[in-house]
Design an enzyme around this catalytic site. Structure first.
Site: not given
Ligand code: HEM
Length: 322
Positions: A63, A67-68, A95, A164, A242, A250
């Site tokens: 993530r 974000h970078d 962030n 986003p 998930d 997966d």
């Molecule tokens: C499509 C639009 C996306 C939205 C709206 C989104 C939003 C979010 C949000 C709200 C969280 C939880 C943050 C928190 O609890 O503070 C999250 C977690 C995460 N996002 Fe996304 N995300 C998106 C796309 C992506 C992409 C493109 C990636 C990487 C290629 C990604 C990887 C992750 C991962 C791995 C986590 C879990 C991080 C952790 O456990 O520390 N996300 N995302």
């Protein structure tokens, strides 16, 4: 003479990508082959240890890379601490209290500096660590393009506007990724990153209390630890994104979407009667196809470059400019 000219021409062809890497912003898979031959094994070993200690770290670094890259290119701007002269990205809305793993990158950078000083950018370290985190959790691997440079500035406002939000509609998601030159298919593949990792209650509260297209027992399960009222103590409570296999990279993310168990509103938008439904169905039935598309999309996302007027360097300490 003819031979010498031929040799020079051949050398120019072979070396061109390397020079382009340094000067013109083009990346190369072999950028550090000579300059830092141990780089990839240093990063890999450090990630093996970090993920063994805490599987979620693979998700967190993935993530961080996203974000970078989405904020003025993959330039490690996200790693800069705030100073009197710089309002960085760490405290931007998407962030703050959320992106994690900075200390893992700092530790890898220290090891890389000990092996080949002032050579490898922090941005490249994040790109490699993200790839290894995915792979160590059971996901695909791919060859990382290298030669990124670290920004000497950062933008909190761009971090607030370019990333986003979990409340986004499908149209918004397609636009936000399109603004970065990424297709709807890239967006749907990259969203499969949500097959690993955790999220705070604040990010999915609206969905589990207010969305109609959600599986009832899934909503009830999440409501158990995420109270409807904000500020009552549960805002930061974590839930796996998930529901089926949170520590395995997966394709269950897509199967969950098909059973209305997407955790974020934005996730479920990918399977809600719109243009991405067919792709979600295919990824849910074909893990190899998802893995291949994800890897390709990661390379494309990793190719996002800072604008030409961004001052850059190879940072010595990822937290601050040289
Ligand atoms: C499509 C639009 C996306 C939205 C709206 C989104 C939003 C979010 C949000 C709200 C969280 C939880 C943050 C928190 O609890 O503070 C999250 C977690 C995460 N996002 Fe996304 N995300 C998106 C796309 C992506 C992409 C493109 C990636 C990487 C290629 C990604 C990887 C992750 C991962 C791995 C986590 C879990 C991080 C952790 O456990 O520390 N996300 N995302």
């Amino acid at each position: 003479m003819a031979n010498a000219v031929t040799c020079l021409l051949m050398a120019a062809v072979v070396l061109a990508p390397l020079f382009a890497g340094a000067a013109g912003g083009k990346l190369s898979t072999r950028f550090y082959d000579r300059k830092c031959p141990n780089l990839q094994s240093i990063v890999r070993l450090a990630m093996v240890e970090a993920v063994a200690a805490e599987p979620r770290m693979g998700a967190s670094i993935l993530r961080m890379f996203f974000h970078d890259c989405f904020v003025n290119g993959c330039d490690a701007s996200i790693l800069l601490d705030d100073t009197a002269d710089l309002t960085g990205e760490k405290n931007a809305g998407p962030n703050a209290n959320s992106v994690r793993g900075y200390e893992v990158i700092d530790a890898i950078k220290a090891q890389v500096e000990a092996s080949c000083s002032a050579t490898v950018s922090c941005a490249d370290i994040v790109a490699l660590a993200a790839r290894d985190g995915v792979n160590l959790l059971g996901g695909p691997t791919w060859t990382v393009q290298l030669g990124r440079r670290d920004a000497r500035n950062a933008s909190q406002s761009a971090a607030n506007s370019n990333l986003p939000s979990p409340g986004s509609s499908l149209a918004t998601l397609i636009t936000v990724f399109g603004n970065k030159g990424l297709s709807a298919r890239d967006m749907t593949a990259l969203s499969g990153a949500h097959t690993i990792g955790q999220a705070r209650c604040t990010t999915f509260r609206d969905r589990i209390y207010n969305d109609a297209n959600i599986n009832g027992s899934f909503a009830a399960l999440r409501q158990q630890t995420c109270p409807q009222a904000s500020g009552t103590g549960g805002d930061g409570t974590l839930a796996p994104i998930d529901v089926t296999s949170p520590d395995v990279f997966d394709n269950y993310y897509y199967q969950n979407l098909m059973s209305k168990q997407g955790l974020f509103h934005s996730d479920q938008e990918l399977f809600n009667g719109g243009s991405q439904d067919a792709l979600v169905r295919r990824y849910s039935g074909n893990g190899a196809m998802f893995a291949a598309d994800f890897a390709k999309a990661m390379v494309r996302m990793g190719g996002l470059m800072p604008s030409a007027d961004t001052p850059t360097e190879v940072r010595l300490d990822c937290k601050k400019v040289n």
